[in-house]
Motif scaffolding. Sequence first.
Motif, short mmCIF file in Angstrom:
data_model
loop_
_atom_site.label_atom_id
_atom_site.label_comp_id
_atom_site.label_asym_id
_atom_site.label_seq_id
_atom_site.Cartn_x
_atom_site.Cartn_y
_atom_site.Cartn_z
N ARG A 1 25.00 15.99 6.26
CA ARG A 1 24.24 17.01 7.00
C ARG A 1 23.96 18.22 6.12
O ARG A 1 22.88 18.80 6.16
CB ARG A 1 25.00 17.42 8.26
CG ARG A 1 24.29 18.49 9.06
CD ARG A 1 24.78 18.51 10.48
NE ARG A 1 24.31 17.35 11.22
CZ ARG A 1 24.80 16.98 12.41
NH1 ARG A 1 25.77 17.68 12.96
NH2 ARG A 1 24.31 15.94 13.03
N LYS A 2 24.94 18.58 5.30
CA LYS A 2 24.74 19.72 4.40
C LYS A 2 23.63 19.44 3.40
O LYS A 2 22.78 20.30 3.13
CB LYS A 2 26.04 20.04 3.68
CG LYS A 2 25.95 21.25 2.75
CD LYS A 2 27.29 21.55 2.10
CE LYS A 2 27.18 22.75 1.16
NZ LYS A 2 28.48 23.06 0.50
N LEU A 3 23.59 18.23 2.86
CA LEU A 3 22.53 17.87 1.91
C LEU A 3 21.16 17.91 2.58
O LEU A 3 20.18 18.41 1.99
CB LEU A 3 22.78 16.46 1.35
CG LEU A 3 23.91 16.32 0.33
CD1 LEU A 3 24.17 14.86 0.04
CD2 LEU A 3 23.57 17.08 -0.95
N ILE A 4 21.08 17.40 3.80
CA ILE A 4 19.79 17.40 4.52
C ILE A 4 19.35 18.83 4.80
O ILE A 4 18.16 19.17 4.67
CB ILE A 4 19.91 16.57 5.81
CG1 ILE A 4 20.12 15.09 5.47
CG2 ILE A 4 18.66 16.74 6.67
CD1 ILE A 4 20.51 14.23 6.65
N TYR B 1 15.06 12.58 10.37
CA TYR B 1 14.71 13.87 9.78
C TYR B 1 14.68 13.80 8.26
O TYR B 1 13.81 14.40 7.61
CB TYR B 1 15.70 14.94 10.25
CG TYR B 1 15.28 16.34 9.86
CD1 TYR B 1 14.17 16.91 10.46
CD2 TYR B 1 15.96 17.06 8.91
CE1 TYR B 1 13.75 18.18 10.11
CE2 TYR B 1 15.56 18.34 8.56
CZ TYR B 1 14.46 18.89 9.16
OH TYR B 1 14.04 20.13 8.81
N ALA B 2 15.61 13.05 7.67
CA ALA B 2 15.62 12.90 6.21
C ALA B 2 14.36 12.18 5.74
O ALA B 2 13.74 12.58 4.73
CB ALA B 2 16.87 12.13 5.77
N LEU C 1 9.69 5.28 8.54
CA LEU C 1 9.95 6.27 9.59
C LEU C 1 9.40 5.78 10.93
O LEU C 1 10.07 5.92 11.96
CB LEU C 1 9.34 7.61 9.21
CG LEU C 1 9.50 8.75 10.23
CD1 LEU C 1 10.95 8.94 10.65
CD2 LEU C 1 8.93 10.05 9.66
N ILE C 2 8.22 5.21 10.94
CA ILE C 2 7.66 4.67 12.18
C ILE C 2 8.57 3.58 12.74
O ILE C 2 8.83 3.51 13.95
CB ILE C 2 6.24 4.12 11.94
CG1 ILE C 2 5.28 5.28 11.64
CG2 ILE C 2 5.75 3.33 13.15
CD1 ILE C 2 3.94 4.82 11.08
N ALA D 1 23.57 9.81 12.11
CA ALA D 1 22.97 9.62 13.43
C ALA D 1 21.47 9.38 13.29
O ALA D 1 20.86 9.71 12.26
CB ALA D 1 23.23 10.86 14.30
N VAL D 2 20.86 8.82 14.32
CA VAL D 2 19.43 8.50 14.30
C VAL D 2 18.59 9.73 13.97
O VAL D 2 17.69 9.68 13.13
CB VAL D 2 18.97 7.92 15.65
CG1 VAL D 2 17.46 7.72 15.67
CG2 VAL D 2 19.67 6.61 15.94
#
Length: 239
Positions: free
Chosen positions: A45-48, A86-87, A119-120, A80-81
């Motif tokens: 999460r920190k990297l994102i 988001y990434a 992503l789709i 998580a999804v």
Amino acid sequence: MRKLAFLLTLTWMQATSVVAAPTHSLPETVFAKIQYAEETDAELRKLIQQSAAMSYDEPEKSRPITVEALDLVAHGKPIAVYDHAYALYLLLKNCYDGPGSSTFGPGTREDYVRVARRLIEVLDASGRVGQWVFTDEGQFYLDAYVTAAGGLAWYLYEDAKGDEAPLEEALTLARKATDRVNNPSQYWAHDTEVRILLALKRDEDAWKIVNQVLKELPDFADFHDLKDDARYRAWLAEQ
């Protein structure tokens, strides 16, 4: 012009670390199939968050951070999804030179197409697009879908060079995007659909969309050329 709407609409957090030199070739780990967790690993999460902080102003620095995060996911770090989607969304954004650019960075156009497809796929499988639309998360899913499907449709349209089969695929994607448009900042997706329809010689369908959008937004910039197009004017006169 048309892809300026791809700019990040989220508020980025300030970057807090020094990053490696930009990477312009995506490893296969970016596209790996994964099992989702309820919670994302804190390091991930920190990297994102770091990638998000610089995706608009410094996409060349954001890109390798996102790649690093997805590499960790491919090697077993839980995600998580939402954070995975988001990434991938960030990778679409940092394919461009930025800020405010519609020009791809070195070697990133092919990556854009692959990431958009992935992503789709993730969003379709999640079943979350169109859910919780009054929340920030719900709005993200909609924006991510419009960005991925609309952007992919445009580049397939460019590559089709008039060939009907890829144009039909592009139209399907464009309509998936426009079905999920929920604010005028995303109306560039209507322009994509119209250009594809015109390429398919389906002028009637195209002009209906042009007319509908211009009724709502008479100064819509992407239709500046079409509002005075002789074909459109002739169609309008018959209505």
